[in-house]
Write a protein that holds these residues in place. Structure first.
Motif, short mmCIF file in Angstrom:
data_model
loop_
_atom_site.label_atom_id
_atom_site.label_comp_id
_atom_site.label_asym_id
_atom_site.label_seq_id
_atom_site.Cartn_x
_atom_site.Cartn_y
_atom_site.Cartn_z
N GLN A 1 0.83 -1.21 0.00
CA GLN A 1 0.00 0.00 0.00
C GLN A 1 0.86 1.25 0.00
OE1 GLN A 1 -2.29 -0.95 3.50
NE2 GLN A 1 -4.09 -1.47 2.27
N CYS B 1 2.59 5.42 -9.44
CA CYS B 1 2.17 4.73 -8.20
C CYS B 1 1.00 5.49 -7.57
CB CYS B 1 3.33 4.65 -7.20
SG CYS B 1 4.61 3.46 -7.68
N SER C 1 -2.22 5.08 -9.31
CA SER C 1 -2.87 3.77 -9.18
C SER C 1 -3.31 3.51 -7.75
CB SER C 1 -1.91 2.67 -9.62
OG SER C 1 -1.54 2.88 -10.97
N GLY C 2 -3.30 4.55 -6.91
CA GLY C 2 -3.89 4.44 -5.57
C GLY C 2 -2.90 4.15 -4.45
N GLU D 1 0.00 4.96 -1.69
CA GLU D 1 0.47 6.12 -0.94
C GLU D 1 1.98 6.21 -1.19
OE1 GLU D 1 0.49 7.38 3.69
OE2 GLU D 1 -0.81 5.70 3.11
N LYS E 1 -8.32 13.31 -17.19
CA LYS E 1 -8.52 13.36 -15.74
C LYS E 1 -9.27 14.63 -15.40
CE LYS E 1 -4.71 10.62 -13.94
NZ LYS E 1 -4.19 10.14 -15.21
N GLU F 1 -9.47 14.60 -9.64
CA GLU F 1 -8.61 13.40 -9.68
C GLU F 1 -7.13 13.80 -9.58
OE1 GLU F 1 -11.36 10.38 -12.39
OE2 GLU F 1 -10.16 11.92 -13.37
N VAL G 1 -6.38 14.56 -6.00
CA VAL G 1 -6.30 13.34 -5.17
C VAL G 1 -4.94 12.66 -5.38
CG1 VAL G 1 -7.25 11.00 -4.86
CG2 VAL G 1 -8.80 12.96 -5.05
N ILE G 2 -4.52 12.57 -6.65
CA ILE G 2 -3.23 11.91 -6.94
C ILE G 2 -2.09 12.68 -6.26
CG2 ILE G 2 -1.58 11.35 -8.80
CD1 ILE G 2 -4.06 10.80 -10.60
N ARG H 1 -1.65 12.13 -2.59
CA ARG H 1 -1.09 10.83 -2.16
C ARG H 1 0.44 10.87 -2.10
NH1 ARG H 1 -4.64 7.90 -6.28
NH2 ARG H 1 -6.62 7.68 -5.20
N THR I 1 -0.96 -3.75 -11.52
CA THR I 1 -1.83 -2.71 -10.93
C THR I 1 -1.45 -1.32 -11.46
OG1 THR I 1 -1.97 -4.04 -8.93
CG2 THR I 1 -2.64 -1.74 -8.71
#
Ligand SMILES: CC(=O)CC(=O)SCCNC(=O)CCNC(=O)[C@H](O)C(C)(C)COP(=O)(O)OP(=O)(O)OC[C@H]1O[C@@H](n2cnc3c(N)ncnc32)[C@H](O)[C@@H]1OP(=O)(O)O
Ligand SMILES: NC(=O)C1=CN([C@@H]2O[C@H](COP(=O)(O)OP(=O)(O)OC[C@H]3O[C@@H](n4cnc5c(N)ncnc54)[C@H](OP(=O)(O)O)[C@@H]3O)[C@@H](O)[C@H]2O)C=CC1
Length: 283
Positions: free
Chosen positions: A4, A22, A25-26, A28, A59, A63, A66-67, A70, A173
């Motif tokens: 994660q 990375c 693709s969600g 952290e 995007k 979005e 949010v990216i 992270r 992923t």
């Protein structure tokens, strides 16, 4: 093995691209470098790429936000204390990489994977300086990372199947295609690509054609997206020289000797696009 949280070490052209995909693709991400100016440059590249995605309608602004949220910046390698994987993308130099791996081995959780984005250095030799060689692996992304589909995954002598599988799954992923490769100098990609680039430099050095014409031959004649001299500038001439030296030393074969012109350019600080000048001049 659940991944994660990722630390990317080195915020240069590769590290910033790896951090971007990375986070996209969600995962952290902690992006680590030795100087704030390199982190700033890396983050600015990521922001620019994401803004282009927004402009092109791929995007939304939300979005993008949010990216970016992270990704945390770090100047202290101790921030790896709770990560699941480290992806090292610092300068292509064995001393630098071994010193990073020695340090990170003492900091990262015992079950964390230590991956390197090296383009040519032996994974087994990097792994040997750690207490966890079975958790050390090569994860070789291609440049530009957000665009290129391939990740070469390189097993060191001791890399476990479990670690290989976890990295293979993470690669998928990330929207990339993993290819399994054994630990030989230059792996597959640079064993084939770099001698071609080096030969293009020899072709220029020996006055066979101009740089523009050498590039045109390979672009128009072989349908390569970039000519080899443009590509060398894009990769970084320092990185090209390091890779040729690894091939030369690793195989002990004179066919891999780096062209003197490549050495001269690197000595002059003409490192390609990233320094503003290589075979070509950049704004
Ligand atoms: C040294 C090693 O260890 C291994 C390596 O990585 S070797 C290097 C491997 N890479 C290559 O060989 C790259 C060869 N070059 C290419 O494939 C292409 O020239 C290129 C993808 C870099 C640019 O493509 P182009 O068609 O000439 O330019 P352009 O139209 O600006 O870009 C094409 C797309 O890539 C994107 N792109 C280009 N550069 C980018 C970058 N640095 N970061 C993110 N996206 C980028 C653009 O946004 C564009 O996307 P859309 O079409 O979806 O809008
Ligand atoms: N360029 C390419 O096309 C590809 C490169 N690679 C590999 O990726 C790696 C990085 O290459 P690339 O991104 O092009 O190189 P860059 O020179 O763009 O980036 C390397 C970054 O790592 C930093 N760095 C150096 N030492 C440390 C350290 N001890 N801790 C943290 N950061 C450090 C550098 O800082 P400073 O500037 O101060 O040295 C720089 O910001 C290399 O191993 C290379 O072989 C893999 C695939 C393709």
């Amino acid at each position: 093995m659940v991944i994660q949280k990722v630390m990317v070490i080195g915020a240069g052209q590769m590290g910033s691209g790896i951090a971007q995909v990375c986070a996209g693709s969600g995962f952290e991400v902690i992006l680590n470098d030795i100087k704030q100016e390199f982190l700033d440059r890396g983050l600015s590249n990521i922001t620019k790429n994401l803004s282009r995605d927004v402009e092109k309608g791929r995007k939304t602004e939300d979005e993008k936000a949010v990216i970016l949220s992270r990704i945390t910046q770090s100047l202290d390698i101790k921030d790896a204390v709770d990560v699941d994987i480290v992806i090292e993308a610092a300068t292509e130099n064995m001393d630098i990489k071994q010193s990073i791996f020695r340090e990170i081995d003492a900091i990262a959780p015992k079950d964390a994977i230590l991956a390197t984005n090296t383009s040519s250095l032996p994974i087994t030799e990097i792994a040997a300086v750690t207490e966890r060689p079975e958790q050390v692996i090569g994860m070789h992304f291609m440049n530009p990372v957000p665009v290129m589909k391939l990740v070469e995954i390189i097993r060191g002598l001791a890399t476990s199947d479990e670690v290989y599988k976890a990295v293979q799954e993470m690669t998928v992923t990330l929207g990339k295609t993993p290819v399994e490769v054994n630990d030989f100098p230059g792996f597959v990609s640079n064993r084939i690509l770099m001698p071609m680039i080096n030969e293009a430099i020899y072709t220029l050095y020996e006055g066979v054609a101009t740089k523009e014409d050498i590039d045109s031959v390979m672009k128009l004649g072989m349908n390569h997206p970039m000519g080899p001299l443009t590509l060398a500038d894009f990769i970084g001439l320092d990185t090209c020289l390091y890779i040729m030296e690894i091939l030369h030393e690793g195989f002990g074969d004179s066919k891999y000797r780096p062209c003197p012109l490549l050495r001269k350019y690197v000595a002059a600080g003409w490192l390609g696009k990233k320094s503003g000048r290589g075979f070509y001049v950049y704004d």
